[in-house]
Scaffold this active site. Structure first.
Site, PDB file in Angstrom:
ATOM      1  N   MET A 297       0.451  -1.495   0.016  1.00 14.59           N
ATOM      2  CA  MET A 297       0.236   0.064   0.094  1.00 14.59           C
ATOM      3  C   MET A 297       0.686   1.350  -0.404  1.00 14.59           C
ATOM      4  O   MET A 297       0.291   1.944  -0.837  1.00 14.59           O
ATOM      5  CB  MET A 297      -1.028  -0.001   1.631  1.00 14.59           C
ATOM      6  CG  MET A 297      -1.948  -0.945   0.922  1.00 14.59           C
ATOM      7  SD  MET A 297      -2.682  -1.134  -0.325  1.00 14.59           S
ATOM      8  CE  MET A 297      -4.206   0.173  -0.119  1.00 14.59           C
TER       9      MET A 297
ATOM     10  N   VAL B 252       1.559   0.776   7.640  1.00 11.43           N
ATOM     11  CA  VAL B 252       2.789  -0.182   8.140  1.00 11.43           C
ATOM     12  C   VAL B 252       1.533  -1.767   8.528  1.00 11.43           C
ATOM     13  O   VAL B 252       0.678  -1.562   8.664  1.00 11.43           O
ATOM     14  CB  VAL B 252       3.562   0.178   9.510  1.00 11.43           C
ATOM     15  CG1 VAL B 252       5.170   1.415   8.958  1.00 11.43           C
ATOM     16  CG2 VAL B 252       2.704   0.730  10.983  1.00 11.43           C
TER      17      VAL B 252
ATOM     18  N   GLU C 258      -0.745  -4.126  10.588  1.00  8.13           N
ATOM     19  CA  GLU C 258      -2.321  -4.087  10.571  1.00  8.13           C
ATOM     20  C   GLU C 258      -2.299  -4.537  12.420  1.00  8.13           C
ATOM     21  O   GLU C 258      -2.790  -5.351  12.742  1.00  8.13           O
ATOM     22  CB  GLU C 258      -2.778  -4.371   9.629  1.00  8.13           C
ATOM     23  CG  GLU C 258      -4.924  -4.334  10.598  1.00  8.13           C
ATOM     24  CD  GLU C 258      -4.981  -3.248   9.555  1.00  8.13           C
ATOM     25  OE1 GLU C 258      -4.331  -2.260   9.370  1.00  8.13           O
ATOM     26  OE2 GLU C 258      -6.325  -3.322   9.943  1.00  8.13           O
TER      27      GLU C 258
ATOM     28  N   LYS D 208       1.915   0.481  15.104  1.00  9.32           N
ATOM     29  CA  LYS D 208       1.343   1.304  14.707  1.00  9.32           C
ATOM     30  C   LYS D 208       1.384   2.750  15.759  1.00  9.32           C
ATOM     31  O   LYS D 208       1.623   4.652  15.374  1.00  9.32           O
ATOM     32  CB  LYS D 208      -0.300   1.705  13.783  1.00  9.32           C
ATOM     33  CG  LYS D 208      -0.716   0.739  12.962  1.00  9.32           C
ATOM     34  CD  LYS D 208      -1.699   0.751  12.192  1.00  9.32           C
ATOM     35  CE  LYS D 208      -2.869  -0.442  11.408  1.00  9.32           C
ATOM     36  NZ  LYS D 208      -1.531   0.061  10.172  1.00  9.32           N
TER      37      LYS D 208
ATOM     38  N   SER E 209      -7.084  -0.611   7.868  1.00  7.00           N
ATOM     39  CA  SER E 209      -7.995  -0.960   7.152  1.00  7.00           C
ATOM     40  C   SER E 209      -9.514  -1.451   7.939  1.00  7.00           C
ATOM     41  O   SER E 209     -10.407  -1.801   7.707  1.00  7.00           O
ATOM     42  CB  SER E 209      -8.141  -2.700   6.266  1.00  7.00           C
ATOM     43  OG  SER E 209      -6.823  -3.516   6.132  1.00  7.00           O
TER      44      SER E 209
ATOM     45  N   HIS F 275      -8.205   6.028   4.266  1.00  6.88           N
ATOM     46  CA  HIS F 275      -8.321   4.580   3.877  1.00  6.88           C
ATOM     47  C   HIS F 275      -8.188   3.866   1.915  1.00  6.88           C
ATOM     48  O   HIS F 275      -9.766   4.415   1.342  1.00  6.88           O
ATOM     49  CB  HIS F 275      -9.448   3.872   4.232  1.00  6.88           C
ATOM     50  CG  HIS F 275      -9.638   2.659   3.898  1.00  6.88           C
ATOM     51  ND1 HIS F 275     -10.778   1.850   3.768  1.00  6.88           N
ATOM     52  CD2 HIS F 275      -8.794   1.257   3.851  1.00  6.88           C
ATOM     53  CE1 HIS F 275     -10.669   0.564   3.698  1.00  6.88           C
ATOM     54  NE2 HIS F 275      -9.573   0.231   3.227  1.00  6.88           N
TER      55      HIS F 275
END
Ligand code: NAD
Length: 724
Positions: free
Chosen positions: A330, A406, A408, A413, A435, A456
């Site tokens: 991403m 970074v 999930e 985070k 997400s 997002h």
């Protein structure tokens, strides 16, 4: 009133009609402009001092088509039972162009740029066409993409000019072409530099260019042949019809209507042929598909892109320097689209090697763009040079926006959030691309929760048009405005939602996959499940989507949900099947080539035969209609719950997010348009029966019951369900 089309006449008696829609960057045919055009055509036709006319534009675009709100209004008219009036108004455009074509004076199109839909049809109705010699110019008939057909003679003139087969992709798929291609195909007669267009057009008239079209002369034959007994044509109509249904699963009424209009119309004289076209056009207006698609995919999309949800009192704040944390799938995508929009990017990962991997992706994407002619070599190099790959947080100092992508994991985070806070000032906005994790929870790690927001993206970032902006409980207007300004810079479509686990899109879309898995665990054959998903208009079956998302990721989500809910967590079929597939059978999905499907080289894939052993097939299989309903209704219910809870706050964004975010059946106009169209009372009744058959997850939310009782709809003016 401000005029849109100006008529002037030169000393040789050649009229010049110049289109210039006031206050708009692009010309469109509004109702008023159509009236002006008709009046000018009449003047040219009847004024003895005028020899002929050139139609051009004062803008770089020629004409983007008929105003979509006008088409939406016609659809409303047709669906409220005023079919004859809708037909008459639709036919006016055809009648006007035919008058221009047969009035005895030559008309020439001097096409400065983009000519789409009604703009392209105006060009086709001229006696001669000269187009700007610019490969960036697009010409075409996109009506099919909004559930309509070209209703200004496009289905009749194009086949008569270039033949039936070459017309098919332009008419039925909305394929756009360049001026050069149009010239090679025989759609336009000449190309010229923009500044010479009008002069060349006048020269053609002065030289005595003919004001009679070939099909109005005796003995005319369609290029390549036509008629019901011509073997080539029969082949096109028969095979073409089957091919079209294979691609559209019978969900889209426009392609068969176009094929029928061409089939019937090409065997008739032009005056009758355009009547046939207008009749098919009216049948499409009567169908809910056109109105719903126009509203969501054009009108609502345009509003979202104009940043309707942006707080007005915050000054514009375009992003100058962007920090991206995490150079994985991403992060590298976000860096690419941002650098492409001219933004300086600092791409940071745990070490230089990981950051360079992300930069390598940017490089490959830039090369691809150059190779495909989407940008020059120099621009591609400049794009790459705007991205700095690093592992040093000090490089983020001057960034005004940071996007974190970074792993999930809330701990990872939180760690990067604190590190960014240590080097940036109060003015920097921090966004997470998570997400599923609630933004309010992640914002706790920030020293300024007001400046913390969710941005997002969807994968692949380069391709997916939607960005979901998530407001945490404390997110302030400055952060929201910054996020929206940035999304406009990278030319994506934003929706703004409130915080919740999975926000709006991941939450609603997850139900499609889990219902597919539920069906599998009940013994429904996997092929039936997958085909019913596509039959319902979804781009992929639910099991294939599960493979794409990653079955291991689903396990990860179930685990964090169970940790959060503790004893109140109830494991369901989705949880059990995901664990079996990803953990026990080690089939986590697309990325390893093994999931519900087996994936081979290139794009080969087939359902994994081993599914039969783990999910024995039930003796009695459900009717496909029931499978389709379960797969779609479960999504509709979750969308309504999101709306009821205030996660998504407008029907427009709910529908736009569904189609652009997870590919919800576009022909419906989105879940809430679908509910309005089918009738909420009917939906509630069906869901109540489904609760008995399949379980409480189909319980209609209170909001729906209330709306059903009060006869309300989600949109203020719901388009009536059916015509006549
Ligand atoms: P990924 O595993 O491809 O990339 C994550 C990157 O983060 C890796 O390069 C890793 O080295 C880096 N990283 C990990 N810890 C770090 C740290 N402490 N400091 C700096 N870099 C660190 O994952 P992804 O698919 O790109 O997903 C990233 C985020 O985007 C996740 O939050 C995910 O939920 C979200 N997301 C993913 C998708 C998707 O389809 N993959 C879609 C939307 C959102």
């Amino acid at each position: 009133m401000t005029e849109t089309i100006k008529l002037t006449t030169d000393e040789d008696g050649i009229a010049l009609l110049t289109i210039d829609t006031p206050d708009k960057s692009v010309n469109v045919l509004t109702e008023a402009a159509l009236g002006e055009l008709a009046a000018h055509i009449e003047t040219v036709a009847t004024d003895d001092g005028i020899k002929g006319a050139v139609i051009t534009s004062a803008k770089e675009t020629f004409l983007a088509g008929v105003d979509l709100s006008l088409l939406a209004m016609l659809a409303g008219l047709a669906r409220s039972g005023k079919v004859a009036e809708a037909y008459e108004r639709a036919f006016q455009f055809n009648r006007m162009l035919r008058r221009m074509e047969t009035c005895g004076k030559p008309f020439v199109g001097a096409i400065t740029g983009l000519a789409l839909g009604g703009g392209f049809e105006l060009m086709l109705a001229c006696h001669h066409r000269i187009v700007a010699d610019d490969p960036k110019v697009k010409l075409g008939l996109p009506e099919v993409q909004v559930g309509l057909l070209p209703g200004g003679g496009g289905t009749q003139r194009l086949p008569r000019m270039i033949g039936i087969q070459p017309s098919a992709p332009i008419l039925m798929q909305g394929k756009q072409i360049s001026p050069q291609e149009a010239k090679e195909m025989g759609i336009v007669e000449a190309l010229a530099p923009r500044e010479k267009l009008v002069e060349d057009a006048k020269t053609w008239i002065r030289a005595g260019g003919s004001a009679v079209r070939p099909w109005d002369e005796k003995g005319f034959k369609i290029p390549g042949g036509g008629g019901q007994f011509n073997p080539n044509t029969i082949q096109i109509f028969m095979a073409g019809s089957a091919l079209m249904q294979e691609q559209t699963w019978h969900n889209y009424p426009a392609p068969p209507a176009i094929l029928s209009a061409v089939y019937e119309g090409h065997q008739l004289p032009m005056d009758r042929a355009i009547q046939v076209e207008s009749r098919y056009f009216t049948t499409l207006l009567m169908n809910p598909v056109a109105g719903n698609m126009i509203r969501t995919l054009f009108l609502n999309k345009q509003e979202a892109e104009k940043l309707k949800r942006r707080p007005e009192d915050v000054a514009p704040s375009p992003t100058r320097k962007l920090g991206v944390l995490g150079a994985g799938l991403m992060g590298a995508g976000i860096a690419t689209v941002s650098a492409r929009a001219g933004i300086e990017v600092v791409l940071l990962d745990r070490d230089q090697e990981a950051a360079d991997k992300g930069l390598n992706h940017v490089q490959k994407e830039a090369e691809k763009l150059a190779r495909r002619g989407r940008m020059s070599e120099e621009d591609a190099q400049a794009l790459v040079s705007r991205v700095k790959a690093t592992a040093d947080y000090d490089d983020l100092k001057a960034c005004d926006l940071i996007i974190e992508a970074v792993f999930e994991d809330p701990k990872v985070k939180a760690d990067v959030t604190a590190k960014v806070d240590a080097v940036t000032g109060d003015g920097t906005i921090f966004a997470s691309n998570t997400s599923t994790i609630p933004i309010t929870l992640l914002a706790k790690a920030s020293k300024n929760a007001g400046r913390f927001i969710g941005i997002h993206f969807f994968s692949p970032v380069e391709k997916m048009p939607l960005v979901e902006v998530i407001r945490g409980k404390e997110t302030d207007d400055v952060a929201l405005a910054k996020a929206l300004d940035y999304i406009r810079q990278i030319r994506k479509t934003p929706i703004v939602v409130n915080d919740s686990r999975g926000f709006y899109t991941s939450r609603a879309f997850g139900t499609y996959v889990s219902e597919g898995i539920e069906l599998l665990s009940e013994g429904v054959t996997p092929a039936l499940i997958e085909n019913c998903g596509r039959l319902a208009g979804m781009p992929m079956g639910p099991l294939e989507v599960g493979d794409q998302v990653g079955i291991d990721l689903m396990v990860h989500i179930y685990e964090s949900l169970s940790a959060e809910l503790g004893n109140s967590y109830a494991s369901d079929a989705g949880d059990r099947v995901a664990r079996l597939m990803a953990v026990e059978l080690k089939r986590p999905g697309r990325k390893t080539g093994q999931g519900f499907y087996d994936y081979g080289e290139k794009r080969e894939k087939h359902l994994w035969p081993g599914l039969a052993e783990h999910f024995p097939t039930a003796e009695v299989q459900p009717h496909p209609v029931d499978v389709e309903k379960r797969l779609i209704y479960i999504q509709l219910l979750e969308v309504v719950r999101c709306f009821e809870e205030g996660v998504v706050t407008t029907p427009e964004e709910a529908d736009l997010g569904a189609i652009l975010g997870w590919g919800f059946a576009p022909f419906t106009g989105g879940p809430l348009s679908m509910l309005d169209t089918m009738g909420i009372a009917r939906f509630v009744e069906e869901c109540e029966a489904m609760v008995k058959a399949y379980g409480p997850r189909f319980t209609p939310p209170d909001l729906l019951r209330k709306m059903a009782k009060e006869g309300r709809t989600f949109y203020k003016q719901a388009l009536p369900a059916a015509a006549a």
